[in-house]
Design a protein around this motif. Sequence first.
Motif, PDB file in Angstrom:
ATOM      1  N   THR A  94       0.814  -1.223   0.000  1.00 40.79           N
ATOM      2  CA  THR A  94       0.000   0.000   0.000  1.00 40.79           C
ATOM      3  C   THR A  94       0.847   1.273   0.000  1.00 40.79           C
ATOM      4  N   THR A 282      -4.559 -13.119   2.578  1.00 40.80           N
ATOM      5  CA  THR A 282      -4.037 -11.911   1.936  1.00 40.80           C
ATOM      6  C   THR A 282      -3.315 -11.075   2.986  1.00 40.80           C
ATOM      7  N   VAL A 284      -1.571  -7.795   3.959  1.00 43.33           N
ATOM      8  CA  VAL A 284      -1.547  -6.401   3.511  1.00 43.33           C
ATOM      9  C   VAL A 284      -0.578  -5.606   4.378  1.00 43.33           C
ATOM     10  N   GLU A 319     -10.023  -0.558   5.461  1.00 43.65           N
ATOM     11  CA  GLU A 319      -9.853  -0.216   4.044  1.00 43.65           C
ATOM     12  C   GLU A 319      -9.813  -1.453   3.156  1.00 43.65           C
ATOM     13  N   HIS A 320      -9.317  -2.572   3.683  1.00 42.34           N
ATOM     14  CA  HIS A 320      -9.098  -3.749   2.832  1.00 42.34           C
ATOM     15  C   HIS A 320      -9.987  -4.941   3.155  1.00 42.34           C
ATOM     16  N   GLN A 323     -12.450  -6.240   0.161  1.00 42.39           N
ATOM     17  CA  GLN A 323     -11.766  -6.870  -0.963  1.00 42.39           C
ATOM     18  C   GLN A 323     -11.075  -8.169  -0.564  1.00 42.39           C
ATOM     19  N   CYS A 324     -10.889  -8.358   0.751  1.00 40.82           N
ATOM     20  CA  CYS A 324     -10.276  -9.597   1.231  1.00 40.82           C
ATOM     21  C   CYS A 324     -11.311 -10.599   1.738  1.00 40.82           C
TER      22      CYS A 324
END
Length: 335
Positions: A94, A282, A284, A319-320, A323-324
């Motif tokens: 990121t 995932t 991040v 924030e993620h 999408q995860c």
Amino acid sequence: MKCHGMMNESMKKHLQSLAVSHGVVFFFGMGIVFAVVFFYLLFTSLWLIPVLYYLWVLIDRDTPERGGRRSDWLRRWTLWRYFKDYFPIKMIKTAELSPDRNYIFGCHPHGIICAGAFSSFGTNANDFSQVFPGIRPHLAILAGLFRFPLIREYMMYSGMVAVSKASLNYLLSKNGKGNAVVIVIGGAAESLNCLPGEERVILRSRKGFVRLALEHGADLVPVYSFGENNTFEQVVFEEGSWGRSLQLKIQKHVGFAPCLLKGRGVFFPNSWGLNPFARPITTVLGKPIRVPHIGKPTSQEVDLYHGLYMDGLKELFDEHKVQCGLAPNQQLHIL
């Protein structure tokens, strides 16, 4: 051609499963196995092998606290690609990281085998060295693990170091710039509560890594491995129960807590086994939090940057999370 393709795909799945099985055996007991074998050899005609090896360990005893002995060749093994693809494990960047700074990566959650942290930082399976040129990740693990024969060499070649104060101080002050010390903040205590669908981390009382960052002016980077808790199912004993008391006693003496686990078989996914379930992870890496160099930080200064770190972790999570694969209303619980 179709049959051939199916055979290749089946073989690939088997190789991935074997790669993960290798990692699980390594994590759960290979050190003990080698220790028993070396002890047995002392009473055979091969007694000189363990004697010479332990003499070497005596001479080399400080290396795990002096940056280890990383090997880029070992970190690039195809084995680790199979390990990564089994789940699969992805790494998301990121923000840029400058090789002119040192960093402390705080990894969450611990899960059972830290698959996301191991794949992303203990190997180069996710191309860390290409994604972050000039940054050398050092996955910090229990110092006691470096007492096990042969396994200690394996761990050091993969870039792992002892999580002791001396080890971390060395990396952040005497090993140049571009070092990323990777610490799984919640540790063994966090592994006792990890369940599929749970997003809880132990962090509020864990401030030592923040003090370390201030003492060396190392930037803090929050890291979250979405899906880490989904790879095993376990029996979670309630606080105060005999099972939890036993786990905590063992953790106190040996550094890690035994868990009653359910996984899948190596070649038969519907059977019981100790391989983790093939569920995506995932990892991040959040934005670095700039930390000043304060030789003797006060409690107030530690609390300030600990608060900024918790805010950064929550921001990264929110924030993620969608999408995860998490629901929009999923919350991160910081204990």
